[in-house]
Design an enzyme around this catalytic site. Structure first.
Site, PDB file in Angstrom:
ATOM      1  N   ASP A  67       0.824  -1.213   0.000  1.00  0.00           N
ATOM      2  CA  ASP A  67       0.000   0.000   0.000  1.00  0.00           C
ATOM      3  C   ASP A  67       0.855   1.259   0.000  1.00  0.00           C
ATOM      4  OD1 ASP A  67       0.999  -0.297   2.549  1.00  0.00           O
ATOM      5  OD2 ASP A  67      -0.933  -0.381   3.554  1.00  0.00           O
ATOM      6  N   ASN A 136      -7.436  -0.050  14.243  1.00  0.00           N
ATOM      7  CA  ASN A 136      -8.852  -0.315  13.961  1.00  0.00           C
ATOM      8  C   ASN A 136      -9.023  -1.673  13.268  1.00  0.00           C
ATOM      9  OD1 ASN A 136      -7.729   0.221  11.521  1.00  0.00           O
ATOM     10  ND2 ASN A 136      -9.073   1.912  10.960  1.00  0.00           N
ATOM     11  N   HIS A 138      -7.291  -2.660  10.646  1.00  0.00           N
ATOM     12  CA  HIS A 138      -7.020  -2.660   9.200  1.00  0.00           C
ATOM     13  C   HIS A 138      -5.800  -3.506   8.846  1.00  0.00           C
ATOM     14  CE1 HIS A 138      -4.347   1.252   9.322  1.00  0.00           C
ATOM     15  NE2 HIS A 138      -3.597   0.173   9.481  1.00  0.00           N
ATOM     16  N   GLU A 143      -9.684  -0.590   5.350  1.00  0.00           N
ATOM     17  CA  GLU A 143     -10.272  -0.049   6.567  1.00  0.00           C
ATOM     18  C   GLU A 143     -11.568  -0.800   6.913  1.00  0.00           C
ATOM     19  OE1 GLU A 143      -8.043   1.633   8.089  1.00  0.00           O
ATOM     20  OE2 GLU A 143      -8.415   3.768   7.807  1.00  0.00           O
TER      21      GLU A 143
HETATM   22  C1  F6R Z   1       1.582  -0.198   6.136  1.00  0.00           C
HETATM   23  C2  F6R Z   1       0.366  -1.006   6.346  1.00  0.00           C
HETATM   24  C3  F6R Z   1      -0.436  -0.783   7.584  1.00  0.00           C
HETATM   25  C4  F6R Z   1       0.357  -1.205   8.826  1.00  0.00           C
HETATM   26  C5  F6R Z   1      -0.462  -1.031  10.100  1.00  0.00           C
HETATM   27  C6  F6R Z   1       0.372  -1.281  11.351  1.00  0.00           C
HETATM   28  O1  F6R Z   1       2.180  -0.499   4.914  1.00  0.00           O
HETATM   29  O2  F6R Z   1       0.013  -1.787   5.509  1.00  0.00           O
HETATM   30  O3  F6R Z   1      -1.627  -1.520   7.514  1.00  0.00           O
HETATM   31  O4  F6R Z   1       0.739  -2.549   8.702  1.00  0.00           O
HETATM   32  O5  F6R Z   1      -1.012   0.247  10.173  1.00  0.00           O
HETATM   33  O6  F6R Z   1       1.384  -0.329  11.404  1.00  0.00           O
HETATM   34  P1  F6R Z   1       2.613  -0.479  12.417  1.00  0.00           P
HETATM   35  O7  F6R Z   1       3.357  -1.696  12.011  1.00  0.00           O
HETATM   36  O8  F6R Z   1       3.411   0.789  12.199  1.00  0.00           O
HETATM   37  O9  F6R Z   1       2.009  -0.591  13.764  1.00  0.00           O
END
Ligand code: F6R
Length: 243
Positions: A67, A136, A138, A143
């Protein structure tokens, strides 16, 4: 879905890197799709080291970024692109033809999504996905409310995603949308690893594993994947029934 718990972040990261490095050694032309972020940061370092130490042939594998924050240039130090460039592409000296990332500055992001969908088809699907989990629930920028069959798409980000996301940047940034690979691709991926560490992730990990499977809590999709692994440290697993 299986749950594997490791003592701490370091052990979790070393083992996760080991799974991926071994998979590349077994199948040098595999396609790996990865999230960026705090969680996989140390895994990247271990992965680079292990591939080099083991003298694994990593010249043929393909890398896909999961992403990106819509609108950000790859030079922005908080972008997913910058993360992969500094943590994977440069240390491994990958050829630019080996990696594929969304162009989050493209005038037509829908076209960018269809190009990613086509690329995944052309690659014969994704072999391994390594994803994190947001506060959340995701995965990527899928989302709450995202269809479990969605392909690549542009997502409106929730407030929590935009506020937690500030941690990646040197100063405040205005975040609006994300561009992401969707759950249709995750479900078609041969093996999926979802990683989480720290007590801040304990609640979302409990919901992922013990909660209902529902599009309103995206990570619950992991319960439906037949070769899905939840890789956590003890703190992230501290609220689970069996701990
Ligand atoms: C980023 C991504 C997000 C993260 C998630 C957790 O490329 O795909 O879904 O994996 O927000 O982020 P961290 O690892 O920073 O807690």
């Amino acid at each position: 879905m299986q749950v594997l718990t490791f003592k701490d972040y370091e052990e979790l990261s070393a083992n996760t890197a080991g799974f991926i490095a071994d998979a590349i050694a077994d199948n040098p032309s595999l396609t790996l799709c990865m999230a960026s972020g705090s969680t996989p940061a140390l895994t990247c370092d271990f992965l680079v080291k292990k591939l080099k130490d083991d003298k694994t042939d990593y010249s043929k594998f393909s890398f896909i970024g999961l992403d990106e924050w819509a609108g950000l240039p790859p030079t922005n130090t908080g972008s997913c692109h910058y993360f992969f460039k500094t943590k994977i592409f440069e240390p491994l000296k990958l050829r630019s033809s080996q990696y594929y990332l969304f162009n989050a500055q493209a005038a037509n992001l829908q076209k960018e999504c269809r190009a990613m969908d086509q690329l995944i088809i052309d690659k014969g699907g994704i072999d391994i996905m390594l994803v994190g989990i947001g506060m959340n629930g995701h995965i990527g920028f899928n989302e709450p409310g995202t269809s479990f069959t969605a392909l690549s798409h542009v997502a409106e980000l929730e407030e929590i995603t935009k506020s937690v996301g500030q941690k990646y940047f040197d100063g405040p940034v205005e975040l609006g949308k994300g561009i992401t690979i969707g759950f249709g691709h995750l479900m078609n991926t041969k093996k999926v690893f979802l990683m989480a560490n720290g007590s801040k992730k304990a609640e979302v990990i409990k919901k992922t594993i013990e909660g209902p499977v529902t599009e309103s809590f995206p990570a619950s999709i992991m319960q439906k994947h037949t070769d899905g692994f939840i890789l956590i440290d003890e703190e992230a697993g501290s609220l689970l029934k069996d701990q």
